[in-house]
Enzyme design. Structure first.
Site, PDB file in Angstrom:
ATOM      1  N   ASP A 166       0.842  -1.196   0.000  1.00 38.94           N
ATOM      2  CA  ASP A 166       0.000   0.000   0.000  1.00 38.94           C
ATOM      3  C   ASP A 166       0.876   1.245   0.000  1.00 38.94           C
ATOM      4  OD1 ASP A 166      -2.223   1.576   0.087  1.00 38.94           O
ATOM      5  OD2 ASP A 166      -2.701   1.212   2.181  1.00 38.94           O
ATOM      6  N   HIS A 210      -7.873  -0.192  -9.257  1.00 37.13           N
ATOM      7  CA  HIS A 210      -7.592   0.792  -8.202  1.00 37.13           C
ATOM      8  C   HIS A 210      -6.479   1.746  -8.627  1.00 37.13           C
ATOM      9  CE1 HIS A 210      -7.650   2.425  -4.198  1.00 37.13           C
ATOM     10  NE2 HIS A 210      -6.399   2.099  -3.971  1.00 37.13           N
TER      11      HIS A 210
END
Length: 333
Positions: free
Chosen positions: A137, A210
């Protein structure tokens, strides 16, 4: 600064009539942070303070910062980015959770009877900076001088030079449904290879991935960036697993455009497929003022005529990461 190993994200609302007491406490946050940090200097404790639009109007005489407004709820064809209450954000980060916990305890003791906790999340570093869905992330967060430039307000808002904006959202993951997907399909949802973290080629990466939704490019081809400091959190007993999103930017519209792409889609309806597995349950926007504003909000705001192009590095005694919330107006004038 490197990604945090531990953090507490604390969002509170201020009770009517407590504004003056809260303003006084906020002025003491740098000294409280230093007092706790001094006990374990190598723990790298910092605390960033964000102020919401409604509290700003109640507690401060100055006009709102140009980009400060209540979080705008976004309702797409299937998913909603909810707006939830929040007057103050305390973003406490360190290499050790005990430092974050002690500072948050000191803050809440001072605020007792004056605020109510709207949300509290204890985040932790998970293996090699992965979220609980198994992907790294924050890969595209800028670092160094680029990060400081992406985060700090400059001459476009002279009264608030050295400040920043931060948007936070708490996402809960349906790990059962996610883990049922083959790895190759998970990679198409994210837009990256799971093991290597390498972005998929454009001819393979779906338009609703994403990565695609979070890539914002100006008409001249310039990519607009934010600094993320996300961390995972969870509670196995209650089967709650999630990611706390926190994005800093000099202009909140950059982050808001990413959210519009995610929830509404570009074109509309082509929403970020990660939302089929990850639900936003909070959403708030805050302004992070320079340290001298917290210490003396009634001081005359100097009009900055020119902002140097070379960013200011975070000072060793700064109370915020990447100098967020720690610069003084004179540092950028």
């Amino acid at each position: 600064m490197p990604p945090a190993k531990a953090a507490i994200f604390l969002v509170v609302t201020v009770r009517p009539g407590a504004e003056d007491d809260v303003r006084e406490l906020l002025g003491d946050v740098p000294s409280l942070t230093q007092a706790v940090r001094f006990r374990i200097p190598e723990g790298n404790l910092t605390c960033v303070v964000g102020i919401g639009a409604e509290l700003w109007d109640r507690a401060y005489d100055q006009p709102r910062p140009a980009g400060l407004h209540p979080f705008v709820e976004l309702e797409g064809s299937k998913h909603v980015a909810v707006a939830t209450p929040g007057d103050i954000l305390f973003h406490l980060r360190a290499d050790r959770m005990d430092l974050c916990f002690e500072l948050s305890r000191q803050l809440m003791q001072r605020l007792s009877g004056r605020v109510d906790v709207a949300d509290e999340v204890h985040g932790f570093r998970y293996f090699d900076q992965r979220d609980l869905m198994g992907f790294v992330d924050g890969t595209e967060s800028p670092t160094g001088a680029a990060a400081v430039d992406a985060v700090l307000i400059g001459g476009e808002d002279p009264a608030h030079v050295g400040g920043s904006y931060v948007i936070v959202q708490k996402y809960l993951h349906d790990l059962g449904a996610w883990d049922a997907l083959p790895v190759e399909e998970q990679e198409r949802v994210i837009g990256r290879e799971k093991l290597s973290d390498i972005e998929l080629p454009d001819d393979v990466k779906p338009s609703n991935s994403h990565v695609t939704a979070n890539t914002i490019v100006d008409p001249d081809g310039t990519e607009r960036e934010i600094v993320r400091d996300n961390l995972p959190f969870g509670a196995v007993g209650s089967d709650e697993f999630g990611t706390y999103f926190i994005g800093y930017a000099a202009d909140p519209d950059v982050t808001e455009q990413m959210l519009r792409n995610m929830f509404i889609g570009d074109p509309p309806g082509n929403y970020d497929r990660i939302l089929d597995f990850s639900t936003a349950v909070t959403g708030s926007l805050f302004f992070v003022p320079p340290a001298d504003f917290l210490e003396d909000p009634d001081a005359t705001v100097a009009v900055v005529s020119e902002v140097p192009s070379t960013p200011v590095d975070a000072r060793p005694d700064a109370d915020g990461s990447l100098a967020i919330g720690s610069l003084r107006r004179s540092d950028r004038s």
